[in-house]
Write a protein that holds these residues in place. Structure first.
Motif, PDB file in Angstrom:
ATOM      1  N   LEU A   1      29.212  34.777  13.070  1.00  9.52           N
ATOM      2  CA  LEU A   1      28.658  33.567  12.471  1.00  9.52           C
ATOM      3  C   LEU A   1      27.760  32.787  13.434  1.00  9.52           C
ATOM      4  O   LEU A   1      26.647  32.395  13.076  1.00  9.52           O
ATOM      5  CB  LEU A   1      29.795  32.683  11.968  1.00  9.52           C
ATOM      6  CG  LEU A   1      29.411  31.470  11.139  1.00  9.52           C
ATOM      7  CD1 LEU A   1      28.617  31.875   9.908  1.00  9.52           C
ATOM      8  CD2 LEU A   1      30.646  30.697  10.732  1.00  9.52           C
ATOM      9  N   LYS A   2      28.206  32.591  14.658  1.00  4.78           N
ATOM     10  CA  LYS A   2      27.424  31.806  15.618  1.00  4.78           C
ATOM     11  C   LYS A   2      26.067  32.459  15.895  1.00  4.78           C
ATOM     12  O   LYS A   2      25.037  31.787  15.914  1.00  4.78           O
ATOM     13  CB  LYS A   2      28.204  31.647  16.922  1.00  4.78           C
ATOM     14  CG  LYS A   2      27.506  30.768  17.927  1.00  4.78           C
ATOM     15  CD  LYS A   2      28.375  30.542  19.150  1.00  4.78           C
ATOM     16  CE  LYS A   2      27.719  29.584  20.115  1.00  4.78           C
ATOM     17  NZ  LYS A   2      28.589  29.294  21.264  1.00  4.78           N
TER      18      LYS A   2
ATOM     19  N   ILE B   1      35.744  28.371  12.832  1.00  5.01           N
ATOM     20  CA  ILE B   1      35.513  29.736  12.359  1.00  5.01           C
ATOM     21  C   ILE B   1      34.817  30.538  13.456  1.00  5.01           C
ATOM     22  O   ILE B   1      35.209  31.665  13.760  1.00  5.01           O
ATOM     23  CB  ILE B   1      34.683  29.758  11.060  1.00  5.01           C
ATOM     24  CG1 ILE B   1      35.461  29.121   9.910  1.00  5.01           C
ATOM     25  CG2 ILE B   1      34.277  31.199  10.700  1.00  5.01           C
ATOM     26  CD1 ILE B   1      34.639  28.859   8.663  1.00  5.01           C
ATOM     27  N   GLU B   2      33.799  29.951  14.064  1.00  2.53           N
ATOM     28  CA  GLU B   2      33.039  30.647  15.107  1.00  2.53           C
ATOM     29  C   GLU B   2      33.906  31.028  16.297  1.00  2.53           C
ATOM     30  O   GLU B   2      33.713  32.089  16.889  1.00  2.53           O
ATOM     31  CB  GLU B   2      31.868  29.780  15.576  1.00  2.53           C
ATOM     32  CG  GLU B   2      30.765  29.656  14.559  1.00  2.53           C
ATOM     33  CD  GLU B   2      29.587  28.820  15.009  1.00  2.53           C
ATOM     34  OE1 GLU B   2      28.594  28.789  14.261  1.00  2.53           O
ATOM     35  OE2 GLU B   2      29.640  28.209  16.093  1.00  2.53           O
ATOM     36  N   THR B   3      34.859  30.183  16.639  1.00  2.00           N
ATOM     37  CA  THR B   3      35.727  30.468  17.785  1.00  2.00           C
ATOM     38  C   THR B   3      36.961  31.291  17.412  1.00  2.00           C
ATOM     39  O   THR B   3      37.746  31.649  18.284  1.00  2.00           O
ATOM     40  CB  THR B   3      36.189  29.168  18.467  1.00  2.00           C
ATOM     41  OG1 THR B   3      36.935  28.394  17.529  1.00  2.00           O
ATOM     42  CG2 THR B   3      35.015  28.384  19.008  1.00  2.00           C
TER      43      THR B   3
ATOM     44  N   GLU C   1      28.092  41.941   7.431  1.00  2.00           N
ATOM     45  CA  GLU C   1      27.150  41.518   8.471  1.00  2.00           C
ATOM     46  C   GLU C   1      27.666  40.285   9.211  1.00  2.00           C
ATOM     47  O   GLU C   1      27.241  40.015  10.330  1.00  2.00           O
ATOM     48  CB  GLU C   1      25.780  41.208   7.868  1.00  2.00           C
ATOM     49  CG  GLU C   1      25.066  42.435   7.330  1.00  2.00           C
ATOM     50  CD  GLU C   1      23.758  42.102   6.635  1.00  2.00           C
ATOM     51  OE1 GLU C   1      22.738  42.662   7.065  1.00  2.00           O
ATOM     52  OE2 GLU C   1      23.766  41.295   5.694  1.00  2.00           O
ATOM     53  N   LEU C   2      28.577  39.548   8.595  1.00  2.00           N
ATOM     54  CA  LEU C   2      29.142  38.349   9.215  1.00  2.00           C
ATOM     55  C   LEU C   2      30.556  38.545   9.737  1.00  2.00           C
ATOM     56  O   LEU C   2      30.928  37.953  10.746  1.00  2.00           O
ATOM     57  CB  LEU C   2      29.160  37.176   8.217  1.00  2.00           C
ATOM     58  CG  LEU C   2      27.843  36.525   7.857  1.00  2.00           C
ATOM     59  CD1 LEU C   2      28.094  35.358   6.911  1.00  2.00           C
ATOM     60  CD2 LEU C   2      27.127  36.034   9.104  1.00  2.00           C
TER      61      LEU C   2
ATOM     62  N   GLN D   1      25.452  23.720  13.462  1.00  2.00           N
ATOM     63  CA  GLN D   1      26.751  23.790  12.790  1.00  2.00           C
ATOM     64  C   GLN D   1      26.806  22.765  11.673  1.00  2.00           C
ATOM     65  O   GLN D   1      27.313  23.050  10.585  1.00  2.00           O
ATOM     66  CB  GLN D   1      27.888  23.533  13.781  1.00  2.00           C
ATOM     67  CG  GLN D   1      28.143  24.671  14.733  1.00  2.00           C
ATOM     68  CD  GLN D   1      29.270  24.373  15.697  1.00  2.00           C
ATOM     69  OE1 GLN D   1      29.653  23.220  15.910  1.00  2.00           O
ATOM     70  NE2 GLN D   1      29.813  25.427  16.297  1.00  2.00           N
ATOM     71  N   SER D   2      26.264  21.601  11.928  1.00  2.00           N
ATOM     72  CA  SER D   2      26.288  20.529  10.926  1.00  2.00           C
ATOM     73  C   SER D   2      25.502  20.903   9.678  1.00  2.00           C
ATOM     74  O   SER D   2      25.945  20.656   8.553  1.00  2.00           O
ATOM     75  CB  SER D   2      25.719  19.238  11.507  1.00  2.00           C
ATOM     76  OG  SER D   2      26.539  18.790  12.557  1.00  2.00           O
TER      77      SER D   2
END
Length: 67
Positions: free
Chosen positions: A10-11, A38-40, A63-64, A21-22
């Motif tokens: 995602l990141k 989610i990213e971490t 892909e994500l 992110q916002s």
């Protein structure tokens, strides 16, 4: 049965599309902190949220997200 961990890109994808992110959070209706978590890997998105992220980023699920 072994527990599978859901990982994500995602990141990387968000950065490639020059989204903060916002901004991504706004597009999918969650908080910026949720996107960060989610990213971490601290939070695994629901199926609905994962689908919304795929749609917002114009990416297929695989892909994500990956195991």
């Amino acid at each position: 049965m072994t527990k599978l961990t859901l990982y994500n890109n995602l990141k990387t994808v968000r950065a490639q599309q020059k989204l903060s992110q916002s901004k991504l959070a706004e597009k999918v209706g969650v908080s910026r902190q949720t996107i960060s978590n989610i990213e971490t890997g601290e939070f695994v998105p629901t199926a609905r949220l994962a689908l919304l992220l795929c749609l917002a980023l114009n990416k297929k699920f695989e892909e994500l997200f990956y195991f």
